[in-house]
Design a protein around this motif. Sequence first.
Motif, mmCIF file in Angstrom:
data_model
loop_
_atom_site.group_PDB
_atom_site.id
_atom_site.type_symbol
_atom_site.label_atom_id
_atom_site.label_comp_id
_atom_site.label_asym_id
_atom_site.label_seq_id
_atom_site.Cartn_x
_atom_site.Cartn_y
_atom_site.Cartn_z
ATOM 1 N N MET A 1 0.869 -1.176 0.000
ATOM 2 C CA MET A 1 0.000 0.000 0.000
ATOM 3 C C MET A 1 0.904 1.223 0.000
ATOM 4 S SD MET A 1 -2.900 1.133 2.789
ATOM 5 C CE MET A 1 -3.823 -0.346 2.566
ATOM 6 N N GLY A 2 0.745 2.048 -0.994
ATOM 7 C CA GLY A 2 1.573 3.238 -1.115
ATOM 8 C C GLY A 2 1.003 4.409 -0.330
ATOM 9 N N ASN A 3 1.750 5.502 -0.307
ATOM 10 C CA ASN A 3 1.326 6.697 0.430
ATOM 11 C C ASN A 3 -0.028 7.247 -0.017
ATOM 12 O OD1 ASN A 3 3.470 6.681 2.190
ATOM 13 N ND2 ASN A 3 4.693 8.081 0.990
ATOM 14 N N PRO A 4 -0.296 7.336 -1.336
ATOM 15 C CA PRO A 4 -1.606 7.858 -1.748
ATOM 16 C C PRO A 4 -2.771 6.995 -1.248
ATOM 17 C CG PRO A 4 -0.096 7.913 -3.593
ATOM 18 C CD PRO A 4 0.584 7.135 -2.493
ATOM 19 N N GLY A 32 -7.650 -2.564 6.058
ATOM 20 C CA GLY A 32 -6.362 -1.939 5.753
ATOM 21 C C GLY A 32 -5.201 -2.722 6.339
ATOM 22 N N ILE A 33 -5.371 -3.196 7.562
ATOM 23 C CA ILE A 33 -4.331 -4.001 8.208
ATOM 24 C C ILE A 33 -4.091 -5.278 7.413
ATOM 25 C CG2 ILE A 33 -3.797 -5.381 10.253
ATOM 26 C CD1 ILE A 33 -5.259 -3.152 11.875
ATOM 27 N N LYS A 34 -5.170 -5.916 6.966
ATOM 28 C CA LYS A 34 -5.035 -7.149 6.177
ATOM 29 C C LYS A 34 -4.276 -6.876 4.880
ATOM 30 C CE LYS A 34 -9.203 -9.370 7.881
ATOM 31 N NZ LYS A 34 -10.580 -9.763 7.545
ATOM 32 N N MET A 40 3.259 -7.250 2.971
ATOM 33 C CA MET A 40 4.518 -7.540 3.647
ATOM 34 C C MET A 40 4.899 -9.009 3.475
ATOM 35 S SD MET A 40 4.112 -5.301 7.119
ATOM 36 C CE MET A 40 5.718 -5.692 7.747
ATOM 37 N N THR A 41 3.934 -9.907 3.534
ATOM 38 C CA THR A 41 4.245 -11.327 3.425
ATOM 39 C C THR A 41 4.548 -11.753 1.995
ATOM 40 O OG1 THR A 41 1.900 -11.909 3.278
ATOM 41 C CG2 THR A 41 2.907 -11.977 5.468
ATOM 42 N N SER A 42 4.023 -11.013 1.026
ATOM 43 C CA SER A 42 4.296 -11.364 -0.370
ATOM 44 C C SER A 42 5.639 -10.807 -0.834
ATOM 45 C CB SER A 42 3.178 -10.850 -1.281
ATOM 46 O OG SER A 42 3.218 -9.447 -1.352
#
Length: 50
Positions: A1-4, A32-34, A40-42
């Motif tokens: 997930m990027g800044n925008p 959002g957490i998911k 992160m896991t990918s």
Amino acid sequence: MGNPELCILLDSILALLETDNTEKAKEVIKNGIKRIDRGMTSGSTDTDQK
């Protein structure tokens, strides 16, 4: 997930909280957490996403 995307997510949460829609805000936060956890896991980074 990027800044925008993160800014849009935070704006959405703020709007929901301002209208006392806390249950929907909680749902948006959990989703959002998911999304962040999946990223992160990918092993993907912001530069990999288009």
